[in-house]
Design an enzyme around this catalytic site. Sequence first.
Site, PDB file in Angstrom:
ATOM      1  N   GLU A  40      16.324   9.828  -7.257  1.00  0.00           N
ATOM      2  CA  GLU A  40      17.665  10.406  -7.268  1.00  0.00           C
ATOM      3  C   GLU A  40      17.709  11.718  -8.044  1.00  0.00           C
ATOM      4  O   GLU A  40      18.402  12.649  -7.650  1.00  0.00           O
ATOM      5  CB  GLU A  40      18.675   9.413  -7.837  1.00  0.00           C
ATOM      6  CG  GLU A  40      18.913   8.190  -6.944  1.00  0.00           C
ATOM      7  CD  GLU A  40      19.382   8.556  -5.547  1.00  0.00           C
ATOM      8  OE1 GLU A  40      19.906   9.672  -5.353  1.00  0.00           O
ATOM      9  OE2 GLU A  40      19.220   7.726  -4.641  1.00  0.00           O
ATOM     10  N   TYR A 123      27.615  10.640  -8.918  1.00  0.00           N
ATOM     11  CA  TYR A 123      26.839  10.275  -7.733  1.00  0.00           C
ATOM     12  C   TYR A 123      25.605   9.474  -8.102  1.00  0.00           C
ATOM     13  O   TYR A 123      25.348   8.392  -7.542  1.00  0.00           O
ATOM     14  CB  TYR A 123      26.417  11.510  -6.925  1.00  0.00           C
ATOM     15  CG  TYR A 123      25.262  11.150  -6.028  1.00  0.00           C
ATOM     16  CD1 TYR A 123      25.466  10.390  -4.886  1.00  0.00           C
ATOM     17  CD2 TYR A 123      23.939  11.452  -6.387  1.00  0.00           C
ATOM     18  CE1 TYR A 123      24.403   9.977  -4.097  1.00  0.00           C
ATOM     19  CE2 TYR A 123      22.878  11.033  -5.609  1.00  0.00           C
ATOM     20  CZ  TYR A 123      23.118  10.304  -4.470  1.00  0.00           C
ATOM     21  OH  TYR A 123      22.074   9.873  -3.715  1.00  0.00           O
ATOM     22  N   ASP A 141      27.731  11.260  -1.772  1.00  0.00           N
ATOM     23  CA  ASP A 141      26.901  12.458  -1.787  1.00  0.00           C
ATOM     24  C   ASP A 141      27.397  13.379  -0.681  1.00  0.00           C
ATOM     25  O   ASP A 141      28.339  13.054   0.029  1.00  0.00           O
ATOM     26  CB  ASP A 141      25.421  12.107  -1.586  1.00  0.00           C
ATOM     27  CG  ASP A 141      25.138  11.826  -0.139  1.00  0.00           C
ATOM     28  OD1 ASP A 141      25.936  11.091   0.478  1.00  0.00           O
ATOM     29  OD2 ASP A 141      24.143  12.331   0.397  1.00  0.00           O
ATOM     30  N   CYS A 196      24.604  13.680  11.730  1.00  0.00           N
ATOM     31  CA  CYS A 196      25.842  14.397  11.396  1.00  0.00           C
ATOM     32  C   CYS A 196      25.520  15.470  10.364  1.00  0.00           C
ATOM     33  O   CYS A 196      26.035  15.489   9.252  1.00  0.00           O
ATOM     34  CB  CYS A 196      26.871  13.418  10.850  1.00  0.00           C
ATOM     35  SG  CYS A 196      28.544  14.100  10.697  1.00  0.00           S
ATOM     36  N   CYS A 203      25.921  15.277  18.014  1.00  0.00           N
ATOM     37  CA  CYS A 203      26.995  14.316  18.294  1.00  0.00           C
ATOM     38  C   CYS A 203      26.662  13.404  19.470  1.00  0.00           C
ATOM     39  O   CYS A 203      27.135  12.261  19.540  1.00  0.00           O
ATOM     40  CB  CYS A 203      28.302  15.061  18.546  1.00  0.00           C
ATOM     41  SG  CYS A 203      28.893  15.994  17.106  1.00  0.00           S
ATOM     42  N   CYS A 206      25.171  10.273  18.194  1.00  0.00           N
ATOM     43  CA  CYS A 206      25.862   9.621  17.076  1.00  0.00           C
ATOM     44  C   CYS A 206      26.482   8.294  17.490  1.00  0.00           C
ATOM     45  O   CYS A 206      27.195   8.213  18.497  1.00  0.00           O
ATOM     46  CB  CYS A 206      26.945  10.548  16.532  1.00  0.00           C
ATOM     47  SG  CYS A 206      27.787   9.861  15.085  1.00  0.00           S
ATOM     48  N   CYS A 212      35.011   9.471  16.248  1.00  0.00           N
ATOM     49  CA  CYS A 212      35.051  10.623  15.347  1.00  0.00           C
ATOM     50  C   CYS A 212      36.256  11.530  15.609  1.00  0.00           C
ATOM     51  O   CYS A 212      36.408  12.104  16.693  1.00  0.00           O
ATOM     52  CB  CYS A 212      33.759  11.439  15.492  1.00  0.00           C
ATOM     53  SG  CYS A 212      33.668  12.834  14.344  1.00  0.00           S
TER      54      CYS A 212
END
Length: 318
Positions: A40, A123, A141, A196, A203, A206, A212
């Site tokens: 992280e 985060y 995030d 995305c 798309c 997706c 969406c």
Amino acid sequence: MNDVDASALRRKTVRWYGRNARDLPWRHSDCSPWGVLVSEFMLQQTPVARVLPVWRSWVETYPAPADLAAAPTGDAVRAWGRLGYPRRALRLHAAATAIVRDHGGEVPPDNDALLALPGVGRYTAAAVASFAFQQAHPVLDTNIRRVLGRVLTATPEPSASPSAAEYALAARLLPATGNAAARWNSAVMELGALVCTARTPRCDDCPLRTDCAWLRAGRPAAETPGRPRQAWHGTDRQLRGAIMAVLRAGGPVVLENFRADPASGAEVPEAGLGAAQIDALARLRDLNPDDARVDRLIGDLCADGLAVTRDGSLSLPQ
DNA sequence: CAATCGTGGCG
DNA sequence: TCGCCAAGATT
């Protein structure tokens, strides 16, 4: 958003994740919380592909927080390599030190304890609590913010920082159990990273294309810019990075002139780098630093703990 | 709150 | 080619 929508979104997203997730080592079930924490830190503003090799060598060299805490900070900065933002290496070292001192050498599972560690913000604390300890925390995030923003509110791109409304929305969508929440967080994040995306979202591929709001609205472009654009060309950051590269490569860097600070007795650089180092820096394009500028940046680096002056030279901390 | 902090690959 | 931008945190 009602419960039916949330349930359908989670099912579609997690199903997609099961078929498309990348095999990343910090997602393995045998990866320690320390390994997750290290990932992280490295992934803050740095792409996965660049993190992978450094993460592998890092966890091999420092398999536990105590191993890093026992090492000189300069070693951490060197092991950080060219990941960028070398202060993160310093903060990770400080976090390891705090973990040894306050938590018996084990990464704490508590979100507030994580948040208290150096270099750990909202985060990273939530990510470690969720991914390493399977706790149901909303993780926001840039990927998750972009996905949720587009799908649910037709927002083209995330703003500079997450709003309270975004956290409320993420909390409402979060599955109740820790395991399901971690899987959901990972899945949305992965969807944002692979499909995305910020620039050219795919798309057609997706799993949420029929849900969406942004796609339904015709994929409008952002009206106001999100984060301020990062200056680089010819800036202090570029020169600062060049100096750090010289230090990592083999320093110490010889300083041209030196004087003793009357107050502290410490040696401080007075007239910039030596001729050899100026040449090394000048090979990088558009770098033509004057002595005053170099001195200021050296002072900043020392103040940040990224470098030390000693015996007329500049080097990484011992 | 807005500025600052690295690096390199990709469209 | 060159601007965009990537699992943010800190002051």
